[in-house]
Write a protein that holds these residues in place. Structure first.
Motif, PDB file in Angstrom:
ATOM      1  N   LEU A  85       0.831  -1.206   0.000  1.00 16.39           N
ATOM      2  CA  LEU A  85       0.000   0.000   0.000  1.00 16.39           C
ATOM      3  C   LEU A  85       0.867   1.258   0.000  1.00 16.39           C
ATOM      4  CD1 LEU A  85      -2.794  -1.105   2.499  1.00 16.39           C
ATOM      5  CD2 LEU A  85      -2.985  -0.862   0.007  1.00 16.39           C
ATOM      6  N   LYS A  86       1.944   1.263   0.769  1.00 19.34           N
ATOM      7  CA  LYS A  86       2.851   2.425   0.802  1.00 19.34           C
ATOM      8  C   LYS A  86       3.499   2.660  -0.557  1.00 19.34           C
ATOM      9  CE  LYS A  86       4.024   2.462   5.662  1.00 19.34           C
ATOM     10  NZ  LYS A  86       5.038   2.199   6.689  1.00 19.34           N
ATOM     11  N   LYS A  87       3.701   1.569  -1.313  1.00 19.77           N
ATOM     12  CA  LYS A  87       4.317   1.686  -2.640  1.00 19.77           C
ATOM     13  C   LYS A  87       3.288   1.965  -3.736  1.00 19.77           C
ATOM     14  CE  LYS A  87       8.470  -0.972  -1.777  1.00 19.77           C
ATOM     15  NZ  LYS A  87       9.620  -0.872  -2.659  1.00 19.77           N
ATOM     16  N   GLY A  88       2.017   2.175  -3.336  1.00 22.09           N
ATOM     17  CA  GLY A  88       1.009   2.589  -4.303  1.00 22.09           C
ATOM     18  C   GLY A  88       0.233   1.496  -4.999  1.00 22.09           C
ATOM     19  N   ALA A  89       0.116   0.324  -4.392  1.00 18.08           N
ATOM     20  CA  ALA A  89      -0.638  -0.762  -5.027  1.00 18.08           C
ATOM     21  C   ALA A  89      -2.084  -0.341  -5.289  1.00 18.08           C
ATOM     22  CB  ALA A  89      -0.610  -2.008  -4.147  1.00 18.08           C
ATOM     23  N   ASP A  90      -2.557  -0.620  -6.501  1.00 19.63           N
ATOM     24  CA  ASP A  90      -3.946  -0.354  -6.884  1.00 19.63           C
ATOM     25  C   ASP A  90      -4.798  -1.610  -6.802  1.00 19.63           C
ATOM     26  OD1 ASP A  90      -3.576   2.429  -7.770  1.00 19.63           O
ATOM     27  OD2 ASP A  90      -2.326   1.538  -9.331  1.00 19.63           O
TER      28      ASP A  90
END
Length: 131
Positions: A53-58
Motif C-alpha cells: 500500500l505504501k508503494k502505491g498498489a492499486d
C-alpha cells in the motif's frame, strides 16, 4: 495509466502451475509496476500488505488459504484497494463462497476483470437465551 499490482503470496501453498505461472499471467495484463512479496507464514503477510500500500498498489492479489486471506483483508479493509483471491490453500472456504474457482488462470482473470464487491467487516455476537 496502468495499475500497480501487488502479489502477497504464502510460498508454501500451491495452485495450478505455481508462482512462476502467476507472474507470467499478471505480466501479460496491462499492468504498471508489479510488487512481489512472498512470506513463509500467513502471520507475516500484513506487513507486506502495508508495504504494498505504501508503494502505491492499486490491486493486491493474495495467494494462500483462508488464514492468509483474512490477514490480508484485515489490512486492506479501510484502504479502498481491492483484493483478488488466488485460492492456494487447503479449504479455501472464503474463495469458494465467492465463486472463485481453484483454477489459476480463471482466478487471475476474475481478479483483473471480475465483478467488484465490498466485504464489510462485522462482529459476531453471542445472544443470551433463556430456557
Amino acid at each position: 495509466m496502468s495499475p500497480t499490482v501487488a502479489v502477497v503470496a504464502h510460498r508454501k501453498k500451491t495452485l495450478g502451475a505455481g508462482l512462476d505461472r502467476l507472474r507470467t499471467l499478471i505480466t501479460e495484463q496491462d499492468v504498471g509496476d508489479l510488487l512481489w512479496f512472498e512470506v513463509p507464514k500467513s502471520k507475516k503477510a500484513p506487513k507486506k500488505v502495508r508495504k504494498a500500500l505504501k508503494k502505491g498498489a492499486d490491486l493486491v492479489f493474495v495467494w494462500g488459504g483462508d488464514g492468509m486471506v483474512q490477514r490480508c483483508a484485515d489490512e486492506l479493509a479501510t484502504s479502498g484497494v481491492p483484493m483478488a483471491i488466488l485460492p492456494a490453500g487447503t479449504a479455501n472456504l472464503f474463495a469458494n463462497n465467492l465463486g472463485i474457482p481453484i483454477d489459476l488462470e480463471e482466478a487471475v482473470r476474475i481478479g483483473f476483470h471480475g465483478r467488484r464487491g465490498e466485504a464489510r467487516p462485522g462482529r459476531a455476537q453471542r445472544r443470551a437465551t433463556s430456557r
